[in-house]
Design a protein around this motif. Structure first.
Motif, PDB file in Angstrom:
ATOM      1  N   LEU A 132      -3.712  28.607   7.444  1.00 12.36           N
ATOM      2  CA  LEU A 132      -3.354  28.343   8.840  1.00 12.36           C
ATOM      3  C   LEU A 132      -2.497  29.469   9.418  1.00 12.36           C
ATOM      4  O   LEU A 132      -2.643  29.817  10.594  1.00 12.36           O
ATOM      5  CB  LEU A 132      -2.610  27.012   8.942  1.00 12.36           C
ATOM      6  N   THR A 133      -1.624  30.029   8.606  1.00 18.65           N
ATOM      7  CA  THR A 133      -0.792  31.143   9.073  1.00 18.65           C
ATOM      8  C   THR A 133      -1.663  32.323   9.477  1.00 18.65           C
ATOM      9  O   THR A 133      -1.477  32.922  10.546  1.00 18.65           O
ATOM     10  CB  THR A 133       0.192  31.581   7.971  1.00 18.65           C
ATOM     11  N   VAL A 134      -2.643  32.645   8.639  1.00 15.96           N
ATOM     12  CA  VAL A 134      -3.563  33.754   8.939  1.00 15.96           C
ATOM     13  C   VAL A 134      -4.414  33.427  10.174  1.00 15.96           C
ATOM     14  O   VAL A 134      -4.615  34.278  11.054  1.00 15.96           O
ATOM     15  CB  VAL A 134      -4.465  34.045   7.721  1.00 15.96           C
ATOM     16  N   ALA A 135      -4.885  32.176  10.244  1.00 11.35           N
ATOM     17  CA  ALA A 135      -5.734  31.778  11.366  1.00 11.35           C
ATOM     18  C   ALA A 135      -4.986  31.872  12.687  1.00 11.35           C
ATOM     19  O   ALA A 135      -5.518  32.385  13.686  1.00 11.35           O
ATOM     20  CB  ALA A 135      -6.248  30.356  11.151  1.00 11.35           C
ATOM     21  N   PHE A 136      -3.752  31.386  12.722  1.00 11.87           N
ATOM     22  CA  PHE A 136      -2.958  31.447  13.948  1.00 11.87           C
ATOM     23  C   PHE A 136      -2.671  32.892  14.346  1.00 11.87           C
ATOM     24  O   PHE A 136      -2.719  33.241  15.532  1.00 11.87           O
ATOM     25  CB  PHE A 136      -1.642  30.687  13.775  1.00 11.87           C
ATOM     26  N   ALA A 137      -2.361  33.734  13.359  1.00  9.99           N
ATOM     27  CA  ALA A 137      -2.058  35.133  13.655  1.00  9.99           C
ATOM     28  C   ALA A 137      -3.267  35.831  14.280  1.00  9.99           C
ATOM     29  O   ALA A 137      -3.143  36.551  15.283  1.00  9.99           O
ATOM     30  CB  ALA A 137      -1.615  35.850  12.385  1.00  9.99           C
ATOM     31  N   LEU A 166      -3.810  37.296  18.118  1.00 14.90           N
ATOM     32  CA  LEU A 166      -4.199  38.678  18.389  1.00 14.90           C
ATOM     33  C   LEU A 166      -5.460  38.736  19.252  1.00 14.90           C
ATOM     34  O   LEU A 166      -5.573  39.570  20.156  1.00 14.90           O
ATOM     35  CB  LEU A 166      -4.441  39.415  17.069  1.00 14.90           C
ATOM     36  N   PHE A 167      -6.407  37.850  18.975  1.00 13.15           N
ATOM     37  CA  PHE A 167      -7.638  37.797  19.775  1.00 13.15           C
ATOM     38  C   PHE A 167      -7.307  37.504  21.237  1.00 13.15           C
ATOM     39  O   PHE A 167      -7.856  38.141  22.151  1.00 13.15           O
ATOM     40  CB  PHE A 167      -8.556  36.716  19.210  1.00 13.15           C
ATOM     41  N   LEU A 168      -6.413  36.556  21.481  1.00 19.47           N
ATOM     42  CA  LEU A 168      -6.051  36.193  22.851  1.00 19.47           C
ATOM     43  C   LEU A 168      -5.302  37.323  23.550  1.00 19.47           C
ATOM     44  O   LEU A 168      -5.531  37.602  24.730  1.00 19.47           O
ATOM     45  CB  LEU A 168      -5.198  34.928  22.846  1.00 19.47           C
ATOM     46  N   GLY A 190       4.238  30.528  16.608  1.00 17.59           N
ATOM     47  CA  GLY A 190       4.945  30.967  17.803  1.00 17.59           C
ATOM     48  C   GLY A 190       4.218  32.097  18.512  1.00 17.59           C
ATOM     49  O   GLY A 190       4.131  32.113  19.746  1.00 17.59           O
ATOM     50  N   PHE A 191       3.680  33.035  17.736  1.00 18.39           N
ATOM     51  CA  PHE A 191       2.929  34.149  18.318  1.00 18.39           C
ATOM     52  C   PHE A 191       1.672  33.640  19.011  1.00 18.39           C
ATOM     53  O   PHE A 191       1.354  34.026  20.149  1.00 18.39           O
ATOM     54  CB  PHE A 191       2.560  35.145  17.217  1.00 18.39           C
ATOM     55  N   CYS A 192       0.951  32.742  18.322  1.00 17.98           N
ATOM     56  CA  CYS A 192      -0.295  32.211  18.876  1.00 17.98           C
ATOM     57  C   CYS A 192      -0.048  31.348  20.107  1.00 17.98           C
ATOM     58  O   CYS A 192      -0.743  31.474  21.118  1.00 17.98           O
ATOM     59  CB  CYS A 192      -1.011  31.400  17.804  1.00 17.98           C
ATOM     60  N   PHE A 193       0.958  30.481  20.050  1.00 16.52           N
ATOM     61  CA  PHE A 193       1.271  29.625  21.190  1.00 16.52           C
ATOM     62  C   PHE A 193       1.678  30.456  22.401  1.00 16.52           C
ATOM     63  O   PHE A 193       1.289  30.162  23.535  1.00 16.52           O
ATOM     64  CB  PHE A 193       2.392  28.657  20.831  1.00 16.52           C
TER      65      PHE A 193
END
Length: 245
Positions: free
Chosen positions: A221-226, A230-232, A175-178
């Motif tokens: 995947l959880t770490v990757a999305f987080a 943050l990068f975005l 949700g954060f990444c999306f």
């Protein structure tokens, strides 16, 4: 003078009412499924049909189709930011994907598309747009927390508490990444097929993945999305379409 809608006057109340609607609809369909011994997919399909119609109706009523991100990207290359979101599909395929015939596969795909439209329209569309006036970070964090928390409702499908906790953590990061991608690109419609493909791969490969692989992939995947989110977010935002008109 025409009175402004609740979503603009009291965005927090608007978001809270949307979350309440999600909870009530899932609760009622889950209760009906248990009482009538209906199939497992009844809760998801029925709830998402109702909520999808509600979300589409609200977008039309508020005139937010474009503001919520159902519009052309300002720059075509911005669509490339959505490609890394497909990483879970590769994990699901590698873990083992089982297709159960054309009819079953088509049903899974339709269900996944329905879920993708409903959840993206509610959380990254209506909620994120309403909260943008409170600040980009606030909007992204609040919507991601609500999106992750909403997966507690999967208890209605008979899943264990441990499975739900893993899903909530994963959904929180997703949700954060999306939301970060939506803010960065000012469009959300690509999230619908991305979301659908992720769910479809998960549904199709659920019986083929080993528990150890599931756990390792879920954490990774959880770490990757987080981190991608943050990068975005730290890379700067372009609030073009995702601002209330």
């Amino acid at each position: 003078m025409k009175r402004r809608p609740l979503a603009e006057r009291h965005p927090l109340w608007f978001v809270a009412l949307l979350q309440l609607a999600v909870t009530v609809v899932y609760g009622l369909t889950g209760a009906a499924a248990q009482v009538a011994s209906l199939p497992e997919g009844f809760v998801s399909v029925t709830a998402n049909v109702v909520l999808g119609l509600l979300a589409a109706g609200l977008l039309g009523r508020l005139g937010w189709w474009g503001a919520a991100g159902y519009t052309r990207p300002v720059r075509s290359r911005d669509l490339l930011w959505f490609l890394p979101l497909l990483l879970p599909v590769a994990f699901s395929v590698a873990a083992g994907t089982e297709f159960r015939g054309l009819t079953s596969t088509a049903g899974l795909l339709v269900s996944a598309l329905l879920i993708g439209f409903t959840e993206e329209t509610i959380f990254r569309g209506l909620m994120l747009t309403a909260l943008r006036g409170r600040g980009v970070w606030t909007a992204v964090i609040v919507t991601s927390v609500l999106f992750g928390g909403s997966h507690v409702l999967n208890l209605l499908s008979g899943q264990s508490g441990t499975q739900i906790l893993v899903q909530v953590a994963y959904a929180l990061a997703v949700g954060f990444c999306f939301a970060a991608v939506a803010v960065r690109t000012a469009v959300i419609w690509p999230l619908v097929p991305v979301h659908a493909l992720i769910d479809f791969a998960s549904f199709a490969g659920r019986d083929g993945a080993a528990p150890a692989w599931d756990a390792a992939a879920g954490i990774g995947l959880t770490v990757a999305f987080a981190f991608y989110g943050l990068f975005l977010m730290r890379g700067g935002q372009r609030p073009v379409a995702l601002a209330i008109p």
